[in-house]
Design an enzyme around this catalytic site. Structure first.
Site, PDB file in Angstrom:
ATOM      1  N   HIS A 240       0.820  -1.217   0.000  1.00 42.93           N
ATOM      2  CA  HIS A 240       0.000   0.000   0.000  1.00 42.93           C
ATOM      3  C   HIS A 240       0.855   1.269   0.000  1.00 42.93           C
ATOM      4  O   HIS A 240       0.828   2.059  -0.949  1.00 42.93           O
ATOM      5  CB  HIS A 240      -0.889   0.035   1.247  1.00 42.93           C
ATOM      6  CG  HIS A 240      -1.817  -1.113   1.397  1.00 42.93           C
ATOM      7  ND1 HIS A 240      -2.887  -1.314   0.561  1.00 42.93           N
ATOM      8  CD2 HIS A 240      -1.855  -2.117   2.309  1.00 42.93           C
ATOM      9  CE1 HIS A 240      -3.545  -2.383   0.957  1.00 42.93           C
ATOM     10  NE2 HIS A 240      -2.946  -2.892   2.002  1.00 42.93           N
TER      11      HIS A 240
HETATM   12  C1  BDR Z   1      -3.211   1.441   5.085  1.00 44.56           C
HETATM   13  O1  BDR Z   1      -3.570   1.161   6.442  1.00 44.56           O
HETATM   14  C2  BDR Z   1      -2.423   0.975   7.232  1.00 44.56           C
HETATM   15  O2  BDR Z   1      -2.598  -0.109   8.079  1.00 44.56           O
HETATM   16  C3  BDR Z   1      -1.297   0.756   6.275  1.00 44.56           C
HETATM   17  O3  BDR Z   1      -0.080   1.240   6.810  1.00 44.56           O
HETATM   18  C4  BDR Z   1      -1.698   1.525   5.054  1.00 44.56           C
HETATM   19  O4  BDR Z   1      -1.311   2.873   5.145  1.00 44.56           O
HETATM   20  C5  BDR Z   1      -3.809   0.380   4.180  1.00 44.56           C
HETATM   21  O5  BDR Z   1      -5.216   0.412   4.237  1.00 44.56           O
END
Ligand code: BDR
Ligand code: CA
Length: 303
Positions: A240
């Site tokens: 992500h």
């Molecule tokens: C996002 O949520 C967080 O847990 C991760 O770091 C990322 O930024 C993904 O949905």
């Protein structure tokens, strides 16, 4: 070199994004700002300093918001990022501390000092950015670009069927940022769930036999185990936060569409990022990704 402020809630994939950004010569990370999110602010700030130490970097760190704009704190996602936010791999306190200036004031000061130069990559809840734009609304027209990992515009959420973690953690902040006039690009689950780091790659990292590579491999293994729980047979984890860094370096990794975005603030669909075309569309939404090209780029830079 693009001057960057990287806003993080470190977090395992935040740590990967930090390494990717700091090892990329196209980017000059001038500061890291921290937000609560994957853990309490004390942990996300400490974790950011730990990651920098493992990487041998000394970029300044500015601590930011410790809670959402209007809501109380909810349970932290320890099942995804570990009790410590680093896959339970935290071993020793970092030597450095965060700067005395807070994240919000730092963002405002840098943006005003360097009008139309600074890119902000925000990969946690959007609380710091919302507080900055509320305090000094004119910064909205002085930031070069804001690249946000957050939201699930044309796809399902990862916390509820509708909402993505960074947005639902502070929905009012996200809604404020999306309607602020800031030049926002959304790197949401629409594209990040297509960028899978296969678990076999971690053996290559461990084989490097450095402290940093071992730390990152062990931490990422924990993250992959949580992915396996939610998506049996997936064989890896989504990148992500690194994808937000990736498209800042090379926008050709993605295709975008222009929309306006509002965030659902109540009810069953709270946290949902809804695309609409009332008014002039201003938000760039990433809708397609060259996953293989991005993955190879990420892997060539991470260590
Ligand atoms: C996002 O949520 C967080 O847990 C991760 O770091 C990322 O930024 C993904 O949905
Ligand atoms: Ca994050």
């Amino acid at each position: 070199m693009k001057p960057i402020i990287l806003d993080v809630d470190t977090g395992i994939d935040d740590a990967l994004a930090i390494a990717y950004a700091l090892n990329s010569p196209e980017l000059e990370v001038i500061g890291l700002t921290t937000c609560f999110g994957n853990g309490p602010i004390e942990y996300t700030t400490r974790n950011t300093l730990v990651v920098l130490e493992k990487l041998g970097k000394t970029v300044p760190v500015y601590a930011g918001a410790d809670k959402p704009l209007k809501r109380g704190l909810k349970k932290f996602p320890t099942h995804v990022h570990g009790e410590d936010g680093l896959g339970n791999k935290f071993d020793k306190a970092p030597a450095r501390e965060a700067e005395s200036e807070g994240a919000v004031d730092y963002i405002i000061r840098q943006v005003k000092k360097r009008p139309n130069e600074i890119t902000i990559i925000a990969v946690g809840p959007l609380t710091n950015l919302a507080l900055a734009v509320k305090k000094e609304p004119e910064i909205a027209s002085l930031v070069k670009e804001v690249v946000i990992m957050g939201g699930a515009v044309f796809t399902a959420g990862n916390v509820t069927p509708y909402s993505e973690a960074n947005v639902i953690t502070d929905p009012e902040a996200a809604d404020c940022v999306f309607s602020s006039g800031l030049p926002v690009t959304i790197v949401g689950l629409d594209v990040t769930m297509k960028t899978l780091l296969p678990k076999e790659k971690l053996a290559d990292w461990s084989a490097l036999n450095t402290e940093a590579a071992d730390f990152f491999a062990d931490m990422t293994r924990f993250y992959m185990q949580s992915y396996e729980t939610f998506h049996p047979g997936i064989g890896g984890c989504a990148l992500h936060d690194p994808l937000a860094v990736g498209i800042t370096i090379d926008p050709s990794f993605v295709k975008k569409e222009k929309w306006n975005i509002k965030v659902v603030l109540e009810g069953e669909e709270i946290g949902r990022t809804v695309a609409h075309s009332e008014g002039e569309p201003k938000i760039q939404v990433c809708t397609q990704v060259e996953a293989e090209t991005f993955l190879n780029h990420f892997l060539s830079r991470i260590f």
